[in-house]
Design an enzyme around this catalytic site. Structure first.
Site, PDB file in Angstrom:
ATOM      1  N   GLY A  79       0.886  -1.041   0.105  1.00  0.00           N
ATOM      2  CA  GLY A  79      -0.082   0.001   0.088  1.00  0.00           C
ATOM      3  C   GLY A  79       0.876   1.288   0.066  1.00  0.00           C
ATOM      4  CB  SER A 150       3.501  -3.890  -2.885  1.00  0.00           C
ATOM      5  OG  SER A 150       3.775  -2.787  -3.268  1.00  0.00           O
TER       6      SER A 150
END
Length: 429
Positions: A79, A150
């Site tokens: 995120g 991520s």
């Protein structure tokens, strides 16, 4: 299945390191660390538009009802270090835990509130909590796999370059993220004294600006000389993570993910890409290896930020531990597309085209998810996901017809040989 939600693992004063909470107090709350809601890429547990609770360092545990000590998987979400939460429905650990693994998902501070590498300290503290407390949930603290996607993978990569990461984990799974995304310099420091949480959120969005690519890395981990003392790949080559097994991989079309925020990214030109391209290499020379790609600049950006740095980490670590590499090719295969399969939730928030691809053949998608969960679980249990280690650049290709490939797209990978991928040196604009 025993499920425990909202366990506080640490407390933290603003701009201070976290303090470990010794007990396992379960609140049942599903907190989200401060952020503005991002409906495109995240899946929240409620309908709030802004989250302002800074006392958010909590985790969740899914524990199989089996005897003995089970392997443990601790997941840190992505995120861009500005969005997301451990409490997203797509990160529900039920299906993954059915394979006999205790699954933990953990929050950490985001954006300016986690700056100064304090969000890394949050994650380290969550792993320390697991070492002390997971035995009471049926987990084996000597067999912990840390998994990140991520930003979560950027962070875990950086943790591999801290002192004695072996005390925290036996294995690590890095999905779409590597040590290259650890900055060579920090985000500018800001004194947050006297500011409201909402004012802080507004300030950090102003600092990031409008570019979704720079926004994705602006608040990432950095080499501070204290916690993270040197570039990750250098630390791995020197044996800093000796004995830690590595499973790392990327998705075929990672960068197409960002088109949902800015459709012009799909038409990225080589000249526009030049601002992100390493000065040590010649753009035209590298681009020649990408002739025939629908968009050479976008394919090069995927390889620069994701695929090639992943292979460098595998090469660096394989001398000191097991190292495996995969590529996710199913459907749109954009950034985050593998998450519904790894968790088995089959929720496609933030995956453009994902739901349509699933609905075209749900049976095949379900089978792929089962195969991937078995592989991830097997790796967490004994360090073997079911395919050969990264010798001869052997890569597992995950698709509805999963297969092995030897040195896939190797001419494109080799075009980057003149660049060290030690640390991100692109200054955010």
């Amino acid at each position: 299945m025993n499920v425990h939600r909202g366990i506080q693992y640490a407390t933290a004063a603003r701009q201070q390191p976290p303090r470990l909470v010794d007990d396992a107090r379960e609140t049942g709350e599903l907190k989200v660390c401060p952020q503005f809601r991002d409906n495109l890429s995240e899946e929240y547990p409620d309908g709030n538009q802004v989250y302002l609770d800074e006392d958010c360092l909590q985790l969740n545990v899914w524990a199989p009802r089996t005897g003995g000590k089970n392997p443990v998987t601790v997941f840190f979400h992505g995120g861009a270090s500005r969005f997301g939460t451990a409490n997203e429905p797509r990160y529900d650990g039920t299906e993954l835990a059915r394979g006999g693994t205790v699954v933990v998902t953990a929050n950490y501070r985001l954006g300016l509130l986690g700056a100064g590498n304090n969000f890394l300290r949050d994650q380290i503290t969550a792993l320390e909590w697991v070492q002390k407390r997971i035995g009471s949930f049926g987990g084996d603290p000597r067999n912990v796999t840390a998994m990140g996607e991520s930003e979560g993978a950027f962070s875990l990569s950086a943790i591999l370059a801290t002192d004695n990461p072996q005390r925290l984990m036996r294995r690590v799974i890095l999905q779409s993220g590597s040590g290259y995304l650890t900055h060579a310099s920090p985000t500018p420091s800001v004194d947050l004294t006297g500011m409201s949480t909402l004012e802080i959120l507004r300030l950090q969005e102003k600092m990031v600006g409008e570019n979704p690519l720079t926004g994705a890395v602006y608040f990432g981990p950095y080499i501070d000389g204290e916690l993270v003392k040197r570039p990750v790949v250098d630390a791995l080559r020197a044996g800093n993570a000796r004995g830690v097994d590595l499973l790392i991989g990327t998705n075929r079309d990672e960068m197409r993910y960002f088109a949902q925020f800015d459709p012009d990214i799909l038409n990225l030109t080589l000249e526009q890409y030049r601002a992100f391209f390493p000065r040590e290499l010649d753009l035209g020379t590298v681009a020649r290896a990408y002739r025939g790609e629908p968009n050479a600049a976008l394919a090069m950006l995927t390889d620069q930020t994701m695929r090639v740095p992943a292979t460098r980490m595998a090469e660096a670590q394989r001398r000191w531990g097991k190292a495996y590499v995969y590529q996710f090719d199913w459907g749109p295969a954009v950034h985050t597309a593998e998450l519904p399969f790894v968790f088995g939730t089959m929720r496609f928030t933030g995956v453009p085209g994902g739901q349509q691809a699933h609905d075209a053949d749900p049976r095949a998608a379900k089978a792929l998810s089962e195969q991937m969960r078995r592989a991830w679980t097997s790796f967490g249990r004994d360090g073997n996901p079911g395919w050969p280690q990264y010798w001869l650049r052997i890569t597992k290709i995950w698709d509805t017809g999963a297969r092995l490939a030897i040195a896939p797209k190797d001419a494109q990978r080799a075009a980057w040989d003149g660049y060290d991928f030690a640390a991100l040196r692109i200054a955010p604009s």
